[in-house]
Design an enzyme around this catalytic site. Structure first.
Site, PDB file in Angstrom:
ATOM      1  N   GLN A  66      28.851   8.854 -22.130  1.00 49.25           N
ATOM      2  CA  GLN A  66      29.486   7.553 -21.968  1.00 49.25           C
ATOM      3  C   GLN A  66      30.846   7.720 -21.294  1.00 49.25           C
ATOM      4  O   GLN A  66      31.692   8.463 -21.770  1.00 49.25           O
ATOM      5  CB  GLN A  66      29.672   6.845 -23.308  1.00 49.25           C
ATOM      6  CG  GLN A  66      30.191   5.415 -23.147  1.00 49.25           C
ATOM      7  CD  GLN A  66      30.516   4.756 -24.468  1.00 49.25           C
ATOM      8  OE1 GLN A  66      31.469   5.143 -25.128  1.00 49.25           O
ATOM      9  NE2 GLN A  66      29.741   3.750 -24.853  1.00 49.25           N
ATOM     10  N   CYS A  99      34.793  -0.307 -26.739  1.00 47.84           N
ATOM     11  CA  CYS A  99      35.803   0.309 -27.607  1.00 47.84           C
ATOM     12  C   CYS A  99      36.983  -0.640 -27.785  1.00 47.84           C
ATOM     13  O   CYS A  99      37.580  -1.090 -26.806  1.00 47.84           O
ATOM     14  CB  CYS A  99      36.282   1.625 -27.011  1.00 47.84           C
ATOM     15  SG  CYS A  99      37.549   2.433 -28.023  1.00 47.84           S
ATOM     16  N   LYS A 138      27.535  -0.582 -22.766  1.00 44.84           N
ATOM     17  CA  LYS A 138      27.662  -0.892 -24.189  1.00 44.84           C
ATOM     18  C   LYS A 138      28.865  -1.807 -24.369  1.00 44.84           C
ATOM     19  O   LYS A 138      29.962  -1.494 -23.909  1.00 44.84           O
ATOM     20  CB  LYS A 138      27.833   0.383 -25.018  1.00 44.84           C
ATOM     21  CG  LYS A 138      27.872   0.157 -26.529  1.00 44.84           C
ATOM     22  CD  LYS A 138      27.888   1.497 -27.268  1.00 44.84           C
ATOM     23  CE  LYS A 138      27.756   1.306 -28.780  1.00 44.84           C
ATOM     24  NZ  LYS A 138      28.981   0.793 -29.404  1.00 44.84           N
ATOM     25  N   ASN A 199      23.340  -2.347 -32.303  1.00 42.31           N
ATOM     26  CA  ASN A 199      24.314  -1.477 -32.954  1.00 42.31           C
ATOM     27  C   ASN A 199      25.187  -2.302 -33.898  1.00 42.31           C
ATOM     28  O   ASN A 199      25.597  -3.401 -33.566  1.00 42.31           O
ATOM     29  CB  ASN A 199      25.170  -0.800 -31.869  1.00 42.31           C
ATOM     30  CG  ASN A 199      26.311   0.032 -32.415  1.00 42.31           C
ATOM     31  OD1 ASN A 199      27.432  -0.060 -31.927  1.00 42.31           O
ATOM     32  ND2 ASN A 199      26.046   0.857 -33.412  1.00 42.31           N
ATOM     33  N   GLY A 200      25.429  -1.732 -35.082  1.00 45.09           N
ATOM     34  CA  GLY A 200      26.318  -2.393 -36.033  1.00 45.09           C
ATOM     35  C   GLY A 200      25.716  -2.510 -37.416  1.00 45.09           C
ATOM     36  O   GLY A 200      24.683  -3.168 -37.591  1.00 45.09           O
TER      37      GLY A 200
END
Length: 321
Positions: A66, A99, A138, A199-200
């Site tokens: 990434q 992020c 992402k 995701n999560g």
């Protein structure tokens, strides 16, 4: 169910997804693991500390990488360099647009790109044009809690050439607080034709099944749920396959895995085994004597130091059986 051929993935996490954790995650069933996120700008300066993040673990034939940054030309040139250097060991490239860390977003990187979707699309297009490997993105539910932008953002990434998207179902300003809204992942899945990875808040095999059933996602990505818990991958794989979920690890299992993690780090990182401190705290969380052990772990500087703390925790556990 598949995201570029993978069903269960270990997320990229700065300072966490090192060669040791990736080794253990693969052994437990992770289909694909990410390196720690890599700075395109750092690579462009030939920064050895940054390039070190691309090192493969022993026996690791493929890994996902990434990249983060906000300059399309730099992102594209460094993606091409990674592809050339890594060759067949590179599975695919992902662009970090999720992020929320202050030091990342203040430079316009990470989830700050959700505020500049045109630039984000330009980055995807530039990277896609520079490499032959698949390119994914992402991102999060949106920047702030007032507006969910993920579905439209995903459409932009798809139009720019992304081969897939991963959605962390929290807003950037939430950081890692509150619950992830899995319904957002479902809305992204409905919005695009490319694969969607969810995701999560996946902390068990049951969670992974629930996310898949609720969202229709093509794969699941596990982040904090893997901290001090590589077993989650075997549990998730079994649950998604409809099989019996392996039992939770015993105290002895947890200490043994912590020892192995420390040993792997010592082999590859040498004196940088101090990175094991946070991993060790995750492994021992909730064990008898863990509160006192945390203070001692903060001062561990060698494999012997860590093993001494682990020995003491095992002794405490044995006296309480």
């Amino acid at each position: 169910m598949s995201f570029l051929g993978y069903d269960v993935l270990l997320a990229p996490m700065a300072g966490v997804t090192d060669v040791a954790l990736r080794t253990l995650a693969r052994e437990q069933g992770a289909d694909m693991c990410f390196t720690e996120m890599v700075s395109a700008k750092g690579l462009s300066f030939a920064n050895e500390k940054t390039r070190h993040l691309l090192a493969l673990a022993d026996g690791e034939d493929k890994v996902a990488v990434q990249l983060f940054g906000h300059e399309p030309e730099v992102m594209a040139s460094q993606a091409a360099w990674i592809e050339q250097e890594m060759g067949e060991s590179l599975a695919y490239l992902d662009i970090n647009m999720g992020c929320p860390a202050r030091k990342i977003v203040t430079k316009g990187d990470g989830s700050a790109l959700m505020k500049t979707p045109e630039l984000a699309a330009q980055i995807v297009s530039a990277v896609k044009g520079a490499v032959e490997h698949p390119v994914t993105a992402k991102f999060r539910r949106g920047w702030g809690p007032e507006e969910e932008t993920a579905p439209e953002f995903a459409r932009r990434m798809e139009a720019a050439g992304a081969d897939g998207v991963t959605v962390h179902a929290r807003f950037s300003l939430q950081m890692y607080h509150g619950e992830a809204d899995w319904d957002c992942i479902a809305r992204v899945k409905e919005a695009v034709e490319i694969p969607v990875c969810g995701n999560g808040d996946i902390r068990s095999g049951e969670d992974a099944v629930a996310m898949r059933e609720r969202t229709g996602c093509d794969a699941v990505m596990i982040a904090r749920g893997a901290e001090g818990n590589p077993w989650i991958f075997s549990q998730v794989k079994a649950a998604l396959a409809g099989g019996a979920i392996p039992a939770s690890p015993t105290v002895e299992d947890r200490i043994a895995m912590a020892r192995r993690h420390a040993h792997l780090l010592q082999q590859r990182e040498g004196r940088n085994i101090v990175r094991m401190r946070k991993h060790a705290m995750w492994y021992v969380a909730g064990l008898p004597g863990a509160a006192a052990a945390r203070g001692r772990l903060n001062y561990c500087t060698s494999l012997e130091d860590f093993n001494q703390v682990f020995d003491e925790l095992l002794e405490i556990a044995s006296t309480r059986e």
